[in-house]
Write a protein that holds these residues in place. Structure first.
Motif, PDB file in Angstrom:
ATOM      1  N   GLU A 172       0.815  -1.221   0.000  1.00 39.15           N
ATOM      2  CA  GLU A 172       0.000   0.000   0.000  1.00 39.15           C
ATOM      3  C   GLU A 172       0.851   1.275   0.000  1.00 39.15           C
ATOM      4  OE1 GLU A 172       0.018  -2.304   2.375  1.00 39.15           O
ATOM      5  OE2 GLU A 172       0.191  -1.419   4.387  1.00 39.15           O
ATOM      6  N   VAL A 173       2.132   1.122   0.398  1.00 38.69           N
ATOM      7  CA  VAL A 173       3.057   2.261   0.416  1.00 38.69           C
ATOM      8  C   VAL A 173       3.249   2.832  -1.002  1.00 38.69           C
ATOM      9  CG1 VAL A 173       5.515   2.793   0.763  1.00 38.69           C
ATOM     10  CG2 VAL A 173       4.242   1.561   2.526  1.00 38.69           C
ATOM     11  N   LEU A 174       3.108   1.958  -1.993  1.00 49.16           N
ATOM     12  CA  LEU A 174       3.270   2.402  -3.394  1.00 49.16           C
ATOM     13  C   LEU A 174       2.314   3.536  -3.753  1.00 49.16           C
ATOM     14  CD1 LEU A 174       3.675  -1.014  -5.247  1.00 49.16           C
ATOM     15  CD2 LEU A 174       5.439   0.730  -4.827  1.00 49.16           C
ATOM     16  N   GLY A 175       1.200   3.609  -3.037  1.00 54.85           N
ATOM     17  CA  GLY A 175       0.214   4.661  -3.289  1.00 54.85           C
ATOM     18  C   GLY A 175       0.817   6.060  -3.214  1.00 54.85           C
ATOM     19  N   VAL A 176       1.793   6.239  -2.325  1.00 59.23           N
ATOM     20  CA  VAL A 176       2.428   7.562  -2.160  1.00 59.23           C
ATOM     21  C   VAL A 176       3.112   7.972  -3.468  1.00 59.23           C
ATOM     22  CG1 VAL A 176       4.182   8.875  -0.893  1.00 59.23           C
ATOM     23  CG2 VAL A 176       2.808   7.149   0.300  1.00 59.23           C
ATOM     24  N   TYR A 177       3.799   7.015  -4.072  1.00 61.87           N
ATOM     25  CA  TYR A 177       4.565   7.317  -5.290  1.00 61.87           C
ATOM     26  C   TYR A 177       3.620   7.439  -6.497  1.00 61.87           C
ATOM     27  CZ  TYR A 177       8.087   6.070  -1.981  1.00 61.87           C
ATOM     28  OH  TYR A 177       8.843   6.038  -0.836  1.00 61.87           O
ATOM     29  N   LEU A 178       2.555   6.593  -6.503  1.00 61.41           N
ATOM     30  CA  LEU A 178       1.564   6.703  -7.581  1.00 61.41           C
ATOM     31  C   LEU A 178       0.895   8.071  -7.538  1.00 61.41           C
ATOM     32  CD1 LEU A 178      -0.464   3.364  -7.865  1.00 61.41           C
ATOM     33  CD2 LEU A 178       1.185   4.326  -9.461  1.00 61.41           C
ATOM     34  N   LYS A 179       0.561   8.543  -6.328  1.00 65.65           N
ATOM     35  CA  LYS A 179      -0.105   9.851  -6.185  1.00 65.65           C
ATOM     36  C   LYS A 179       0.785  10.953  -6.758  1.00 65.65           C
ATOM     37  CE  LYS A 179      -2.831  13.132  -4.721  1.00 65.65           C
ATOM     38  NZ  LYS A 179      -3.419  13.554  -3.519  1.00 65.65           N
ATOM     39  N   ARG A 180       2.094  10.820  -6.492  1.00 62.30           N
ATOM     40  CA  ARG A 180       3.050  11.840  -6.920  1.00 62.30           C
ATOM     41  C   ARG A 180       3.204  11.837  -8.444  1.00 62.30           C
ATOM     42  NH1 ARG A 180       8.227  10.962  -3.439  1.00 62.30           N
ATOM     43  NH2 ARG A 180       6.892  11.266  -1.640  1.00 62.30           N
ATOM     44  N   LEU A 181       3.310  10.619  -9.026  1.00 58.05           N
ATOM     45  CA  LEU A 181       3.672  10.510 -10.443  1.00 58.05           C
ATOM     46  C   LEU A 181       2.461  10.315 -11.363  1.00 58.05           C
ATOM     47  CD1 LEU A 181       6.714   8.141  -9.878  1.00 58.05           C
ATOM     48  CD2 LEU A 181       6.811  10.590 -10.342  1.00 58.05           C
ATOM     49  N   PHE A 182       1.510   9.508 -10.919  1.00 57.66           N
ATOM     50  CA  PHE A 182       0.352   9.170 -11.773  1.00 57.66           C
ATOM     51  C   PHE A 182      -0.939   9.254 -10.947  1.00 57.66           C
ATOM     52  CE2 PHE A 182       4.006   6.393 -12.955  1.00 57.66           C
ATOM     53  CZ  PHE A 182       4.289   6.933 -14.198  1.00 57.66           C
ATOM     54  N   PRO A 183      -1.356  10.456 -10.558  1.00 55.39           N
ATOM     55  CA  PRO A 183      -2.508  10.586  -9.646  1.00 55.39           C
ATOM     56  C   PRO A 183      -3.793   9.943 -10.169  1.00 55.39           C
ATOM     57  CG  PRO A 183      -1.766  12.753 -10.462  1.00 55.39           C
ATOM     58  CD  PRO A 183      -0.750  11.760 -10.893  1.00 55.39           C
ATOM     59  N   ARG A 184      -4.013   9.981 -11.496  1.00 53.41           N
ATOM     60  CA  ARG A 184      -5.231   9.382 -12.038  1.00 53.41           C
ATOM     61  C   ARG A 184      -5.185   7.852 -11.909  1.00 53.41           C
ATOM     62  NH1 ARG A 184      -9.372  11.550 -15.396  1.00 53.41           N
ATOM     63  NH2 ARG A 184      -8.361  13.558 -15.281  1.00 53.41           N
ATOM     64  N   LEU A 185      -3.983   7.284 -12.090  1.00 53.89           N
ATOM     65  CA  LEU A 185      -3.830   5.831 -11.942  1.00 53.89           C
ATOM     66  C   LEU A 185      -4.121   5.424 -10.493  1.00 53.89           C
ATOM     67  CD1 LEU A 185      -2.951   3.119 -13.158  1.00 53.89           C
ATOM     68  CD2 LEU A 185      -0.580   3.737 -12.672  1.00 53.89           C
ATOM     69  N   LEU A 186      -3.628   6.237  -9.547  1.00 56.37           N
ATOM     70  CA  LEU A 186      -3.907   5.939  -8.128  1.00 56.37           C
ATOM     71  C   LEU A 186      -5.418   5.975  -7.885  1.00 56.37           C
ATOM     72  CD1 LEU A 186      -2.901   5.552  -5.134  1.00 56.37           C
ATOM     73  CD2 LEU A 186      -3.312   7.979  -4.897  1.00 56.37           C
ATOM     74  N   HIS A 187      -6.067   6.999  -8.406  1.00 63.96           N
ATOM     75  CA  HIS A 187      -7.513   7.155  -8.227  1.00 63.96           C
ATOM     76  C   HIS A 187      -8.246   5.868  -8.627  1.00 63.96           C
ATOM     77  CE1 HIS A 187     -11.485   9.127  -8.550  1.00 63.96           C
ATOM     78  NE2 HIS A 187     -11.597   8.468  -9.687  1.00 63.96           N
ATOM     79  N   TYR A 188      -7.948   5.362  -9.830  1.00 68.07           N
ATOM     80  CA  TYR A 188      -8.668   4.164 -10.292  1.00 68.07           C
ATOM     81  C   TYR A 188      -8.198   2.900  -9.557  1.00 68.07           C
ATOM     82  CZ  TYR A 188     -10.947   7.088 -13.695  1.00 68.07           C
ATOM     83  OH  TYR A 188     -11.713   8.075 -14.248  1.00 68.07           O
ATOM     84  N   SER A 189      -6.927   2.857  -9.172  1.00 65.40           N
ATOM     85  CA  SER A 189      -6.443   1.676  -8.411  1.00 65.40           C
ATOM     86  C   SER A 189      -7.148   1.596  -7.069  1.00 65.40           C
ATOM     87  CB  SER A 189      -4.938   1.750  -8.130  1.00 65.40           C
ATOM     88  OG  SER A 189      -4.243   2.038  -9.279  1.00 65.40           O
ATOM     89  N   VAL A 190      -7.298   2.732  -6.379  1.00 67.47           N
ATOM     90  CA  VAL A 190      -7.966   2.725  -5.064  1.00 67.47           C
ATOM     91  C   VAL A 190      -9.421   2.300  -5.246  1.00 67.47           C
ATOM     92  CG1 VAL A 190      -8.749   4.151  -3.126  1.00 67.47           C
ATOM     93  CG2 VAL A 190      -6.425   4.432  -3.990  1.00 67.47           C
ATOM     94  N   LEU A 191     -10.081   2.832  -6.273  1.00 68.29           N
ATOM     95  CA  LEU A 191     -11.490   2.455  -6.495  1.00 68.29           C
ATOM     96  C   LEU A 191     -11.615   0.962  -6.790  1.00 68.29           C
ATOM     97  CD1 LEU A 191     -13.088   5.388  -8.532  1.00 68.29           C
ATOM     98  CD2 LEU A 191     -13.216   4.912  -6.091  1.00 68.29           C
ATOM     99  N   ARG A 192     -10.656   0.441  -7.597  1.00 64.74           N
ATOM    100  CA  ARG A 192     -10.713  -0.983  -7.949  1.00 64.74           C
ATOM    101  C   ARG A 192     -10.426  -1.880  -6.743  1.00 64.74           C
ATOM    102  NH1 ARG A 192      -8.389  -0.100 -12.843  1.00 64.74           N
ATOM    103  NH2 ARG A 192      -6.325  -0.459 -11.996  1.00 64.74           N
ATOM    104  N   SER A 193      -9.571  -1.406  -5.822  1.00 64.28           N
ATOM    105  CA  SER A 193      -9.146  -2.274  -4.712  1.00 64.28           C
ATOM    106  C   SER A 193     -10.297  -2.535  -3.736  1.00 64.28           C
ATOM    107  CB  SER A 193      -7.977  -1.638  -3.958  1.00 64.28           C
ATOM    108  OG  SER A 193      -8.442  -0.535  -3.222  1.00 64.28           O
ATOM    109  N   LYS A 194     -11.305  -1.669  -3.756  1.00 66.43           N
ATOM    110  CA  LYS A 194     -12.499  -1.826  -2.894  1.00 66.43           C
ATOM    111  C   LYS A 194     -12.128  -1.998  -1.415  1.00 66.43           C
ATOM    112  CE  LYS A 194     -15.987  -3.576  -6.096  1.00 66.43           C
ATOM    113  NZ  LYS A 194     -15.341  -3.822  -7.360  1.00 66.43           N
TER     114      LYS A 194
END
Ligand SMILES: NC(=O)c1ccc[n+]([C@@H]2O[C@H](COP(=O)([O-])OP(=O)(O)OC[C@H]3O[C@@H](n4cnc5c(N)ncnc54)[C@H](O)[C@@H]3O)[C@@H](O)[C@H]2O)c1
Length: 261
Positions: A237-259
């Motif tokens: 889940e720590v990867l979320g920090v780096y996704l938010k920084r580099l690919f915020p839209r990808l993080l958005h959909y990953s969080v929604l998908r992870s449920k």
């Protein structure tokens, strides 16, 4: 900087991460001040620590008396080296179903109480030209996740406050470390507030699969000793920090998908 022999004040010390930190720090010969609301539980943790452990019970939301709590804490051993602002509560409710009173409680306990204690202790650190403020925030202080709106808001605010504190008081020998846990196996989820302010009472699968407290506590103490500005401690889940920084839209959909709830 090793924490051995330091005088360390921990809030939220009667359970979970705070309790785990107390045991690791007691083995490092630290003089500990354990704060929380439940005297019985604080006494239990104290009994498992070393002889130089004291308890200082109070409610974090009683921030109007922060100066008195700080004066009592300093009086216990004559000074304080490190304050670990760890106590807090979480949330599991959608924005549309959450009473405003719940948002208010989260901001009071998870943000304003830290500000109050820190501001009350700051003159002591300035006067001795040393001291370390540690705040246990969350990965939710770096990015959002559904069901945690008020919690995320409060934890993001913690980052803003302490980043400024670090800038304004580095010249006084004061360190600031923000600890961002991922999932850790504590009762935080069970004690999370739901929309009407009642407790969730059940555990989350993600929390059950989180890091064991002793593992988390040891990694957190290493981060403090290294005087890190920020530390992200968890599993993937720590990867979320780096996704938010580099690919915020990808993080958005990953969080929604992870449920994750
Ligand atoms: N466990 C996790 O997965 C996780 C993840 C991210 C962040 N955190 C953070 O870690 C910190 C510690 O939580 P934990 O996981 O050990 O859970 P926990 O519930 O065991 O610990 C929280 C502590 O804060 C205390 N507390 C809550 N409200 C208080 C109040 N009004 N006054 C005084 N004490 C109060 C509780 O009594 C408890 O001892 C919290 O700030 C939490 O947000 C935990």
């Amino acid at each position: 900087m090793q924490l051995n022999d330091k005088i360390i004040w921990i809030t939220g010390a009667s359970s979970g991460i705070g309790e785990g930190l107390a045991y690791v720090l007691a083995k490092k010969n630290c003089k500990l001040i354990l704060s929380g609301r439940n005297v019985f539980e604080l006494e239990r943790v104290k009994a498992n620590c070393n002889a130089t452990t004291e308890i200082l019970p109070f409610d974090l939301s009683d921030f109007d008396h922060a100066k008195e709590h700080v004066a009592k804490a300093i009086a216990l051993f004559g000074k304080i080296d490190v304050l670990i602002n760890n106590g807090g509560i979480s949330q599991r409710s959608l924005i549309a179903e959450t009473d405003f009173a719940v948002d208010k409680k989260l901001i009071e306990v998870d943000y304003l109480s830290l500000v109050a204690l820190t501001k009350a202790l700051l003159p002591h650190f300035i006067q001795k030209q040393s001291g370390h403020f540690v705040a246990v925030t969350s990965l939710m202080g770096k990015f959002g996740s559904p069901y945690r709106s008020g919690y995320c808001g409060a934890k993001h605010a913690v980052h803003g406050f302490y980043d400024v504190l670090r800038m304004e008081h580095q010249k006084d020998g004061i360190d600031v470390t923000l600890i961002c846990p991922g999932f850790v196996q504590t009762n935080l989820a069970k004690k999370s507030l739901t929309g009407d302010g009642s407790l969730q009472m059940t555990d989350d699968q993600a929390t059950k699969n989180g890091l064991p407290v002793p593992v988390f506590a040891s990694r957190m103490i290493k981060a403090i000793e290294k005087r890190k500005f920020e530390a992200y401690i968890g599993r993937k889940e720590v990867l979320g920090v780096y996704l938010k920084r580099l690919f915020p839209r990808l993080l958005h959909y990953s969080v929604l998908r992870s449920k994750v709830r």
